[in-house]
Design a protein around this motif. Structure first.
Motif, PDB file in Angstrom:
ATOM      1  N   ARG A1016     -16.166-106.549  72.024  1.00 17.84           N
ATOM      2  CA  ARG A1016     -15.133-105.933  72.875  1.00 17.84           C
ATOM      3  C   ARG A1016     -15.496-104.467  73.105  1.00 17.84           C
ATOM      4  N   PRO A1017     -15.154-103.930  74.300  1.00 18.08           N
ATOM      5  CA  PRO A1017     -15.543-102.534  74.595  1.00 18.08           C
ATOM      6  C   PRO A1017     -14.978-101.550  73.576  1.00 18.08           C
ATOM      7  N   GLU A1018     -13.770-101.851  73.003  1.00 22.02           N
ATOM      8  CA  GLU A1018     -13.167-100.859  72.096  1.00 22.02           C
ATOM      9  C   GLU A1018     -13.638-101.037  70.649  1.00 22.02           C
ATOM     10  N   ASP A1019     -14.546-101.960  70.420  1.00 22.21           N
ATOM     11  CA  ASP A1019     -15.026-102.193  69.046  1.00 22.21           C
ATOM     12  C   ASP A1019     -15.655-100.913  68.486  1.00 22.21           C
ATOM     13  N   PRO A1020     -15.212-100.457  67.293  1.00 22.90           N
ATOM     14  CA  PRO A1020     -15.739 -99.188  66.742  1.00 22.90           C
ATOM     15  C   PRO A1020     -17.248 -99.236  66.459  1.00 22.90           C
ATOM     16  N   ILE A1021     -17.778-100.452  66.258  1.00 31.10           N
ATOM     17  CA  ILE A1021     -19.224-100.587  65.989  1.00 31.10           C
ATOM     18  C   ILE A1021     -20.037 -99.910  67.102  1.00 31.10           C
ATOM     19  N   LYS A1023     -19.249 -97.454  69.187  1.00 27.78           N
ATOM     20  CA  LYS A1023     -19.239 -95.992  69.134  1.00 27.78           C
ATOM     21  C   LYS A1023     -20.146 -95.502  68.004  1.00 27.78           C
ATOM     22  N   ASP A1024     -20.062 -96.193  66.872  1.00 25.32           N
ATOM     23  CA  ASP A1024     -20.890 -95.815  65.715  1.00 25.32           C
ATOM     24  C   ASP A1024     -22.383 -95.889  66.068  1.00 25.32           C
ATOM     25  N   LEU A1047     -22.304 -89.419  75.486  1.00 23.06           N
ATOM     26  CA  LEU A1047     -21.426 -89.783  76.601  1.00 23.06           C
ATOM     27  C   LEU A1047     -20.983 -91.235  76.465  1.00 23.06           C
ATOM     28  N   GLY A1048     -21.941 -92.076  76.022  1.00 21.69           N
ATOM     29  CA  GLY A1048     -21.598 -93.489  75.797  1.00 21.69           C
ATOM     30  C   GLY A1048     -20.514 -93.614  74.751  1.00 21.69           C
ATOM     31  N   ALA A1049     -20.529 -92.734  73.754  1.00 19.79           N
ATOM     32  CA  ALA A1049     -19.529 -92.781  72.687  1.00 19.79           C
ATOM     33  C   ALA A1049     -18.301 -91.959  73.060  1.00 19.79           C
ATOM     34  N   THR A1050     -18.156 -91.628  74.355  1.00 21.35           N
ATOM     35  CA  THR A1050     -17.071 -90.794  74.898  1.00 21.35           C
ATOM     36  C   THR A1050     -16.889 -89.517  74.070  1.00 21.35           C
ATOM     37  N   SER A1051     -17.996 -88.947  73.665  1.00 20.07           N
ATOM     38  CA  SER A1051     -17.936 -87.677  72.950  1.00 20.07           C
ATOM     39  C   SER A1051     -18.621 -86.646  73.841  1.00 20.07           C
TER      40      SER A1051
END
Length: 1509
Positions: A1016-1021, A1023-1024, A1047-1051
């Motif tokens: 899923r797009p919101e999966d924390p994996i 972003k990690d 940017l991919g990690a919305t940071s």
């Protein structure tokens, strides 16, 4: 002229100590590539009267690699014998009359580097090699002796002409050894003196040492110890020896003393007639010749090809005479390698020289003038072309990067050849003269260049700006076609140049505009003929003589005929089926006009076709015709055809050149071969008919030769066929290629397979300006060039069809490089076929090998099997034990009994497979048995799972499959195949495990792809993953990619930060834009400002403003940068700012007149629409918050200017809103910055730009409410006067223009103390003489002006004599001085602690300490006459008192700085001492009082004594 054809031979080999030689009677030989060319010189040459008396008379052919040494036998009666050494490892003895080998040996194991035929022993030939081994070989008794004298590389050796056992050997490291071969190579002398390669050794022609009157004592050569000299040496009488070395010296040695007696240093001569760049001078080969009849003279080569005749008797003045000193251009233009003397039949003494410039020259020793030159070729002869205008002028395109123009009609010189090398720089593969314009020659090269030479001028050629991607095959002049043809008559040339290149494109070049683009004619062909399919690859172009018809030859063998002006296709000839190499149209001046429609063509097939195109051209049909039948067929050659030429003297007579090594003349109309020329030893590339002599033809080949031959003199009428052809091939190659020896250095040899670009032929294009050279040495490359001869085409005796491989278009010859490896292919293909057949017969490995072998035993055993089997099958009851035992032993019978026995058989076979390392066969057996689970388990345990097994796993059930996949994934991880392992885990939906596996092994890209696709797009994996990868990339310096991850990690904030890490302008700009997009405005603004500051350093003002434009919040900074830009431009114009790089200014900086502040505000208004007080105040507030640190003397000037302009911008903004107090403060801050940094010039510029009228108008503006600003204004005014005072003083000090320079030189002012020391240095001693100079030296008006100005300044100076400020400054100086003394005491104390005497050596440190103390003491004395030590309490007391005094001063005075009052006093007193009339007595008194009162610190004490006593 005799029967031999005239030849332009290959170049003599380079970098060999002796590879040419001559014998009395007029025979000269030189080694060129793998053979030796013989030249008859003198009356015996049968030369045409009036031409130079020499002729090339033959060639010694037999070596298979470069010939490295050549020497004649110099014994009367055997002048016909000579010896050669070669890189093929052999030494051959030849008879030049029969041109055959008499004897040969291959004793050397390493590359032979030196060779000499003993002048004393008739049959002794001595040779030396690169490892230092010398072989003496006695020809008559076929005996040899091996000597190993020194383990060094031998470069040259010479046998003594006076003693039969002595040999002098020169080594690469500069050692020269004289050895006695009768004593097994005992060293007689080891001569040390040279420190680089020995190139040449010459013995004095006279024995004894009386011929040279060398005074030993006078000579400066040091005594050289040379090992032991035996008591009874054959050298007792002695003899001189000369050696030439790469160290640029010639040394003469005495053999009786074993030491040097004379050294000659080569002069550095100015090059004459030099078209050679200065770097060539560095190259040197120093060869010598000691003339027989002139022992006091020595001939040597020099740097650039000059020859020198040294007079050994003149040691006190210039010792040499230059050969050919009177006539220009007769000398060699490159280094000379060999010199050999030759006495002709008419007793002329000649000297022959070979050189890197590829000429052989003959010199008359009587006059030192050049008698004749024999030019030579350093590469393949690719192309020949006779000029249609300048009859008899033959252009030759050669692989050594030069074009030769041979005037074949010259009456005085058979070899009147000029070289053209400028602008060529690579192999010349195509040539074509302009049909009507004199001296206009087009050339094409193997790197795709097309150029035009004017052969009558010395200008470099014009080069077309459009290059072919590959070799230029053909050039042709023809009428212009669109788009070139579209201009009017006067706007376009009557003929344009067409070039066809190896990539298959034909380009049309406009000779008037070679710099313009050339046009690909394919576009026109496509448009005119509405062609949609892919056009064929073109390999040849030829225009019919009337310029109306063009023929294009193609790679597929087709020939297309087009009509001008729009290239309408009228006919296609489908005759050849291989690449077309050459097309030639019959000339138009035959007796039958219809012959001009004949077109001959040759391809990679050996057959020549002639077509008559009269009907096609005249019929004018709408659609194109296809021709498949030739008018005439000429067969006879056995390899590809490379060139065709019609005789201009006959009807229908054609000459062809072929890779079979021959040229053939045909009567085309009768299809009859007339004569065949077999003089070349290589593949022919080109052939032309002499325009004047109907019997004469010129041909060029890859043997580096151009031959001129007569058709009437040829004994053969057709090319060699079948076996004869193979024999000819053998004759040409003379010997099979030897196995490569280990000793060879791989000099960049190309394996034969590549036969392509003539094996880099020999030219390494190393030079830019000189003629192209062969990389290291000619020979090396020449040998390489020779190698392709091997695979020359020869008709196969096996197959009737000539073999030839598919075309490969590289190197020269139009994809012509199709490899015709006849010989090698035949040899190589047979075994290949055999192995393929074997492969086909070989069965796959048996899956039941044990059973099979048991079934192939002896007859008795097999019979026994039958009986056991019958018993087992037919016993009614249970089989008894015997039968069971038999069955167990004969397990292969399981195939015929029950399942249990079969299982046992499978088990035995399986074990066998595992033991033999074939697990896959074991797995197959288990599968047959149906035990898939067991197979998987076994394979997993042994780590032998395969994709196949895992693919079959689902058959055994879901759980077995999942288990198998997991096991396989583990196995793959052990084998480091992580990505594959992850893919398998995904197949059983273990997404998290797969992602973790990839991440932990640093496959972030793959891990992200998987996670993004499956989670899923919101999966924390996810972003990690992005953050982890970003961190790794950031650490490795891949900032842009790391930013993408963040940017991919919305940071986004991190993304901008990491992008800016690199710190260059583009990164900062991108980071600022990124931050702006994602709403991080504060970060964006700071990055944009950093970016602007970076661009500022590069003086890119436009870019800086663009960067600041990104943010409204940087509007204030834009004003600062604008002011900075205007100020910089202003300083630059006044030449006060040093500019290293060019600046890109904004348009607004141009043309500003009027006061500086007005210009600034006008630009602000115009560029930033800044005109209301509100806008000014907003900008002021923006900038006010920014604070910069104060300046020091180390602040970089660009940074200083930026900070300064920040203060000035605030001042100007305040002025605009009439806030005069803040304006004064801003101006004062700017002035203080320049003062603190010691930049006096900038301070004065700020004054002149912002206070052009002085401070009066500011005083008026401040008006009544001035009280809070008084101190600031007072300071500003004081600094203004301070600056003017200095300028006034300097103008007085130097009445000459230099004073202004002095102003500029005095910018560096660190402290006021230093300034005053500077004052002191100029003090009365220096200044008084200036003052006492007679006054008239200065113009009276000037004096007058100075005085008026001076009065004004000096009256203003009273403002500077502020008692209050003097007192404050004195207290501050006291504090600083006390602090410095305290710091010094602490340092001394620490030093004593460190240097406390240790138990070992107290004494050792004490003197050092004393020394240091005395040193520091002496230093103090320099500063102060009496340096009394001060106690700590005393210092503390002083400090407290000073601080108390400072505290009492009002804050307003302490806040704003003030110029150093005492410094101003000193300047005034200096002016008084130089010009007594300038300063009033009252002012002088005031200054002296201040000095006396406040100069109690040591900085000023001395000056006070000077002026106040």
């Amino acid at each position: 002229m005799g029967q031999e054809p005239r030849v332009l031979p290959p170049s003599p080999n380079w970098y060999c100590a002796r590879c040419s030689d001559a014998v009395p009677g007029g025979l000269f030989g030189f080694a060129a590539r793998t053979s030796v060319f013989l030249v008859r010189v003198g009356p015996g040459a049968d030369a045409i009267p009036g031409t130079p008396p020499f002729r090339v008379i033959g060639e010694l052919v037999g070596h298979t690699e470069r010939v490295s040494g050549f020497t004649f036998s110099h014994h009367p009666g055997q002048y016909n014998l000579c010896a050669t050494s070669s890189d093929d490892g052999t030494v051959k003895i030849w008879d030049v009359e029969t041109k055959t080998v008499v004897m040969e040996h291959a004793l050397h194991q390493h590359t032979i580097s030196a060779l000499h035929w003993s002048p004393r022993v008739k049959d002794l030939i001595v040779s030396g090699d690169e490892k230092g081994v010398v072989f003496c070989y006695w020809l008559n008794r076929n005996d040899s002796q091996h000597l190993f004298i020194e383990p060094r590389t031998i470069l040259c050796l010479t046998c003594s002409p006076h003693h039969e056992d002595l040999i002098a050997i020169g080594y690469k490291d500069g050692i020269v050894v004289i050895t006695d071969i009768s004593k097994k190579g005992e060293v007689i002398h080891r001569l040390r003196g040279h420190d680089d390669e020995i190139h040449s050794i010459a013995w004095c022609p006279l024995p004894g040492e009386d011929c040279l009157s060398i005074n030993q004592e006078e000579n400066s050569e040091p005594e050289i110890p040379n090992g032991k000299v035996p008591a009874q040496t054959p050298v007792a009488k002695g003899c001189y020896l000369a050696t030439g070395s790469k160290d640029q010296t010639i040394r003469i040695w005495s053999c009786s003393r074993g030491r040097g007696v004379m050294m000659l240093k080569l002069p550095s001569l100015k090059r004459r007639g030099g078209g050679i760049d200065p770097t060539v001078k560095e190259r040197l080969w120093l060869t010598l010749h000691w003339p027989k009849d002139q022992p006091t003279q020595l001939v040597s080569s020099c740097f650039g090809g000059e020859l020198l005749l040294w007079d050994l008797t003149l040691s006190w003045r210039r010792k040499y005479t230059l050969f050919s000193a009177s006539s220009e251009g007769q000398n060699h233009s490159r280094i000379v390698f060999n010199l050999c003397p030759l006495q002709t039949e008419d007793d002329k003494q000649l000297l022959l020289s070979t050189s890197m410039d590829r000429d052989v020259k003959c010199w008359d020793m009587a006059t030192l003038e050049c008698c004749w030159t024999l030019p030579s070729l350093g590469g393949f002869a690719y192309s020949l072309a006779f000029s249609p205008v300048d009859t008899g002028c033959l252009a030759i395109g050669v692989g050594d990067g030069m074009i030769r123009i041979w005037n074949t009609l010259s009456i005085k010189n058979n070899y009147d050849v000029k070289n053209f090398w400028q602008g060529v720089k690579s192999k010349v593969t195509a040539l074509c003269w302009h049909p009507t314009k004199e001296g206009c020659l087009a050339f094409g090269t193997d790197d795709g260049k097309v150029g035009l030479y004017d052969t009558y001028s010395s200008k470099p050629p014009q080069i077309s700006s459009t290059y072919h991607k590959k070799t230029v095959y053909t050039l042709a002049w023809g009428p212009p076609v669109p788009p070139t043809a579209l201009g009017g008559e006067g706007d376009r040339p009557s003929l344009t140049l067409y070039s066809c290149g190896g990539e298959g494109i034909v380009l049309q070049h406009n000779p008037w505009k070679l710099s313009g683009e050339a046009f690909d004619i394919n576009k026109l062909i496509r448009d005119t003929n509405s062609i949609t399919y892919k056009l064929p690859v073109h390999t040849e172009i030829s225009w019919k003589a009337d310029g109306k018809i063009m023929a294009l030859g193609n790679e597929d063998g087709s020939i297309e005929i087009f009509r001008v002006p729009n290239l309408k296709l009228i006919c296609t000839i489908q005759q050849h089926h291989k690449l077309v190499n050459t097309i030639s149209w019959h000339h138009e001046h035959g007796s039958q006009p219809e012959l001009s429609y004949l077109m001959a063509s040759g391809s990679n097939n050996a057959v020549i076709y002639v077509h008559n195109l009269q009907t096609v051209i005249e019929s004018n049909s709408e659609s194109p015709v296809t021709i498949t039948e030739p008018y005439r067929t000429l067969s006879g050659h056995t390899a590809k055809i490379t060139s065709l030429a019609w005789s201009p003297h006959h009807d229908g007579r054609l000459v062809s050149a072929s890779y079979d090594g021959t040229a053939q003349v045909w009567d085309t109309l009768q299809e009859e071969p007339l004569c065949n020329f077999r003089g070349h030893r290589g593949r022919l590339f080109c052939v032309v008919w002499s325009p004047l002599d109907p019997d004469c033809i010129y041909s060029g080949a890859d043997d580096f030769c151009v031959y001129k031959w007569l058709t009437s003199m040829q004994e053969h009428s057709r090319p060699p066929q079948g076996k004869k052809s193979i024999e000819l091939e053998k004759k040409r190659l003379s010997q099979p290629k030897p196995k490569p020896k280990k000793k060879k250095k791989p000099t960049s040899r190309v394996p034969i397979k590549q036969e392509l670009c003539d094996q880099n032929e020999d030219e390494g294009m190393k030079e830019s300006s000189g003629p192209v050279e062969n990389g290291v040495s000619d020979q090396e490359t020449e040998e390489e060039a020779r190698e392709p001869e091997l695979p020359c085409a020869v008709t196969s005796a096996v197959s009737k069809e000539p073999i030839s491989c598919t075309p490969v278009s590289v190197g020269f010859e139009k994809s012509k490089v199709t490899i015709n490896n006849k010989v090698t292919l035949l040899k190589k293909e047979l075994p290949k076929e055999k192995s393929e057949a074997l492969m086909k017969k070989r069965k796959a490995r048996s899956i039941l090998p044990l059973s099979t072998s048991l079934d192939h035993r002896s007859k008795e055993e097999i019979h026994q099997d039958c009986l056991v089997l019958a018993t087992a099958k037919h016993s009614k009851a249970e089989p008894n034990e015997d039968v069971s035992a038999d069955l167990e032993e004969r397990f292969h019978l399981g195939l015929f009994t029950d399942r249990a026995t079969l299982y046992r058989m499978i088990e035995v076979e399986g074990k066998g497979h595992l033991e033999n390392g074939h697990p896959e066969l074991f797995h197959q057996l288990m599968l047959w048995k149906g035990d898939l689970k067991g197979v998987l388990r076994t394979a997993a345990e042994r780590g032998e799972l395969t994709d196949n097994l895992v693919a079959m796993a689902p058959v055994a059930g879901y759980h077995v499959w999942v288990w198998a996949v997991e096991a396989f994934a583990k196995q793959l991880c052990f084998q480091d195949q992580y990505v594959k392992a992850a893919s398998h885990l995904l197949s059983i939906h273990k997404v998290y495990e797969a992602v973790e596996l990839l991440k932990s092994n640093h496959f972030y890209r793959e891990a992200i792809a998987v996670a993004k696709a499956r989670l899923r797009p919101e999966d924390p994996i996810l972003k990690d993953l992005y953050l982890s990868w970003g961190a790794v990339l950031e650490k490795d310096g891949h900032y842009a990619l790391a930013a993408k991850c963040y940017l991919g990690a919305t940071s986004a904030y991190d993304a901008a930060k990491v992008l800016s890490k690199k710190g260059d302008a583009t990164s900062l700009r991108t980071a600022a834009e990124l931050a702006s997009i994602v709403g991080e405005n504060e970060l964006s603004a700071s990055l944009a400002l950093r970016c602007a500051q970076e661009l500022l350093l590069a003086r890119n003002w436009v870019g800086a403003q663009e960067a600041l434009q990104l943010h409204e919040s940087l509007k204030g900074q834009r004003l600062v940068f604008c002011l900075l830009e205007l100020l910089s431009k202003h300083l630059e114009e006044k030449q006060l700012l040093e500019v290293k790089s060019s600046s890109s200014y904004n348009a607004w900086t141009a043309g500003g007149e009027g006061p500086f502040v007005e210009r600034v505000t006008a630009v602000w208004k115009r560029a930033f629409s800044l005109d209301s007080p509100e806008q000014y105040q907003a900008a002021f507030r923006q900038l006010q918050s920014v604070k910069y640190p104060s300046a020091t003397s180390n602040t970089p000037s660009k940074q200083l200017l930026l900070h300064l302009c920040h203060d000035l911008t605030l001042a100007v903004l305040s002025q605009q809103v009439a806030s005069w107090d803040t304006a004064v403060e801003g101006l004062l801050r700017a002035v203080m910055r320049s003062y603190d940094s010691g930049n006096f010039t900038i301070m004065q510029e700020v004054h002149s730009a912002f206070l052009p009228e002085g401070c009066d108008h500011l005083r008026d503006k401040l008006g009544d409410h001035q009280f809070p600003t008084t101190p600031a204004f007072k300071s500003l005014e004081a600094f203004f006067i301070y600056g003017r005072l200095y300028e006034f003083w300097w103008s007085l000090s130097g009445p000459y223009p230099e004073s202004s320079i002095w102003v500029r030189a005095a910018h560096r002012r660190t402290t006021s103390a230093e300034q005053s020391q500077q004052l002191d240095n100029v003090s009365p001693e220096e200044t008084e003489p200036k003052a006492s100079q007679p006054e008239p030296s200065r113009p009276p008006e000037l004096d007058m002006r100075l005085t008026e100005e001076g009065e004004q300044i000096l009256s203003a100076c009273k403002e500077l004599f502020s008692e209050e400020h003097a007192s404050l400054q004195n207290s501050q100086r006291t504090v600083a001085e006390v602090q410095e003394t305290l710091a010094d005491m602490i340092r001394q104390h620490q030093k004593r602690q460190l240097c406390k005497p240790t138990a070992d050596g107290p004494a050792k440190n004490e003197p050092e300490q004393e020394a240091e103390q005395s040193l520091s003491g002496s230093q103090h004395q320099c500063k102060e006459e009496k340096s009394e030590p001060v106690s700590l309490p005393e210092l503390t007391k002083r400090l407290t008192e000073a601080n108390e005094r400072i505290a009492k001063f009002p804050e307003s005075i302490k806040t704003w700085p003030f110029p150093d009052v005492l410094e101003c006093c000193l300047i005034l007193l200096h002016i008084k001492s130089q010009h007594p009339g300038c300063v009033t007595h009252e002012m002088q008194q005031q200054a002296q009082e201040l000095l006396q009162k406040y100069s109690n610190t040591k900085v000023y004490k001395r000056h006070c004594q000077t002026f106040c006593t």
